[in-house]
Design a protein around this motif. Structure first.
Motif, PDB file in Angstrom:
ATOM      1  N   UNK A  92      25.124  55.726   3.422  1.00 54.76           N
ATOM      2  CA  UNK A  92      24.873  57.089   2.950  1.00 54.76           C
ATOM      3  C   UNK A  92      26.012  57.983   3.446  1.00 54.76           C
ATOM      4  N   UNK A  93      26.257  59.095   2.801  1.00 53.60           N
ATOM      5  CA  UNK A  93      27.382  59.947   3.217  1.00 53.60           C
ATOM      6  C   UNK A  93      27.114  60.801   4.455  1.00 53.60           C
ATOM      7  N   UNK A  94      26.238  60.362   5.329  1.00 55.15           N
ATOM      8  CA  UNK A  94      25.941  61.125   6.550  1.00 55.15           C
ATOM      9  C   UNK A  94      26.434  60.404   7.797  1.00 55.15           C
ATOM     10  N   UNK A  95      27.275  59.403   7.633  1.00 50.30           N
ATOM     11  CA  UNK A  95      27.731  58.586   8.756  1.00 50.30           C
ATOM     12  C   UNK A  95      28.336  59.423   9.878  1.00 50.30           C
ATOM     13  N   UNK A  96      29.298  60.264   9.545  1.00 43.09           N
ATOM     14  CA  UNK A  96      30.014  61.032  10.566  1.00 43.09           C
ATOM     15  C   UNK A  96      29.091  62.046  11.254  1.00 43.09           C
ATOM     16  N   UNK A  97      28.271  62.698  10.477  1.00 42.19           N
ATOM     17  CA  UNK A  97      27.351  63.690  11.038  1.00 42.19           C
ATOM     18  C   UNK A  97      26.359  63.022  11.992  1.00 42.19           C
ATOM     19  N   UNK A  98      25.770  61.912  11.555  1.00 42.49           N
ATOM     20  CA  UNK A  98      24.822  61.186  12.404  1.00 42.49           C
ATOM     21  C   UNK A  98      25.521  60.651  13.656  1.00 42.49           C
ATOM     22  N   UNK A  99      26.722  60.138  13.491  1.00 40.87           N
ATOM     23  CA  UNK A  99      27.474  59.628  14.641  1.00 40.87           C
ATOM     24  C   UNK A  99      27.758  60.743  15.648  1.00 40.87           C
ATOM     25  N   UNK A 100      28.110  61.934  15.157  1.00 41.16           N
ATOM     26  CA  UNK A 100      28.379  63.061  16.045  1.00 41.16           C
ATOM     27  C   UNK A 100      27.123  63.431  16.839  1.00 41.16           C
ATOM     28  N   UNK A 101      26.000  63.532  16.143  1.00 43.03           N
ATOM     29  CA  UNK A 101      24.735  63.903  16.818  1.00 43.03           C
ATOM     30  C   UNK A 101      24.363  62.865  17.870  1.00 43.03           C
ATOM     31  N   UNK A 102      24.442  61.583  17.508  1.00 41.19           N
ATOM     32  CA  UNK A 102      24.111  60.525  18.465  1.00 41.19           C
ATOM     33  C   UNK A 102      25.099  60.499  19.630  1.00 41.19           C
ATOM     34  N   UNK A 103      26.341  60.781  19.336  1.00 40.01           N
ATOM     35  CA  UNK A 103      27.382  60.803  20.364  1.00 40.01           C
ATOM     36  C   UNK A 103      27.102  61.883  21.408  1.00 40.01           C
ATOM     37  N   UNK A 104      26.756  63.068  20.956  1.00 36.32           N
ATOM     38  CA  UNK A 104      26.438  64.163  21.877  1.00 36.32           C
ATOM     39  C   UNK A 104      25.161  63.844  22.643  1.00 36.32           C
ATOM     40  N   UNK A 105      24.158  63.329  21.954  1.00 33.65           N
ATOM     41  CA  UNK A 105      22.874  63.027  22.587  1.00 33.65           C
ATOM     42  C   UNK A 105      23.001  61.921  23.634  1.00 33.65           C
ATOM     43  N   UNK A 106      23.795  60.882  23.331  1.00 37.32           N
ATOM     44  CA  UNK A 106      23.918  59.741  24.241  1.00 37.32           C
ATOM     45  C   UNK A 106      25.133  59.838  25.170  1.00 37.32           C
ATOM     46  N   UNK A 107      25.892  60.941  25.077  1.00 32.98           N
ATOM     47  CA  UNK A 107      27.078  61.164  25.916  1.00 32.98           C
ATOM     48  C   UNK A 107      28.089  60.034  25.785  1.00 32.98           C
ATOM     49  N   UNK A 108      28.418  59.732  24.549  1.00 33.09           N
ATOM     50  CA  UNK A 108      29.416  58.708  24.252  1.00 33.09           C
ATOM     51  C   UNK A 108      30.761  59.373  24.000  1.00 33.09           C
ATOM     52  N   UNK A 109      31.815  58.587  24.007  1.00 36.90           N
ATOM     53  CA  UNK A 109      33.157  59.103  23.766  1.00 36.90           C
ATOM     54  C   UNK A 109      33.308  59.423  22.284  1.00 36.90           C
ATOM     55  N   UNK A 110      33.526  60.689  21.964  1.00 35.21           N
ATOM     56  CA  UNK A 110      33.570  61.151  20.577  1.00 35.21           C
ATOM     57  C   UNK A 110      34.728  60.561  19.767  1.00 35.21           C
ATOM     58  N   UNK A 111      35.977  60.591  20.251  1.00 35.56           N
ATOM     59  CA  UNK A 111      37.059  60.037  19.436  1.00 35.56           C
ATOM     60  C   UNK A 111      36.881  58.542  19.139  1.00 35.56           C
TER      61      UNK A 111
END
Length: 180
Positions: free
Chosen positions: A57-76
């Protein structure tokens, strides 16, 4: 190690902070410390990025950003992993996940030719969405778990080797000072 390799190709923190798209979310990214690069943030980034890369679905980047912030993962690193499914690879990847989903659902695969129209999308998506989604979720989950595990094990092994090497050097230097 991979840390130096990845850091060499990762953008500078200042470059990321000046990005106009990330500026909107800068408060969240600074609070979540998503620009830090350590074992935990890297393995989480691989996990999130690989999982989101296989969402058809075309929400990959948005979902990845939200999960990244929530799980404190490296964004780049997360965003780099999401781009494994890019305009060049998306067709073969999702065709493979569709075939996997059809196999798991024990459904025959259908042959189709792509046509850029709303009617084609409406008709074909109704036929392929279940196997496509199942295959994508299974593939994304398995590859995300494998990627997470590989990063965790590799990073720990590398750290242990560095520690052992340092210990050997310090023991040698102690022996040499006692001999003199």
């Amino acid at each position: 190690m991979a840390k130096q390799f990845l850091k060499r190709y990762m953008p500078d923190d200042d470059v990321i902070k000046r990005n106009r798209w990330l500026r909107l979310c800068l408060d969240y990214t600074e609070r979540a410390q998503v620009l830090h690069f350590n074992r935990r943030s890297a393995s989480r980034a691989i996990l999130i990025g690989l999982f989101c890369a296989f969402i058809p679905l075309p929400i990959q980047m948005f979902l990845a950003f939200i999960l990244c912030v929530w799980m404190r993962a490296n964004l780049p690193l997360t965003m780099g992993m999401v781009w494994l499914t890019n305009p060049l690879t998306i067709a073969p990847v999702f065709l493979a996940t569709y075939h996997l989903g059809a196999f798991l659902l024990q459904q025959p695969t259908i042959g189709f030719e792509f046509e850029m129209s709303w009617q084609w999308l409406e008709h074909q998506f109704a036929l392929v969405w279940k196997p496509l989604m199942l295959g994508s979720l299974v593939t994304g989950t398995v590859l995300a778990c494998v990627g997470y595990t590989v990063v965790e094990i590799s990073w720990r092994r590398h750290t242990l080797r560095k520690w052992q090497s340092r210990n050997k050097r310090s023991k040698r230097s102690l022996r040499n000072t006692h001999k003199s």
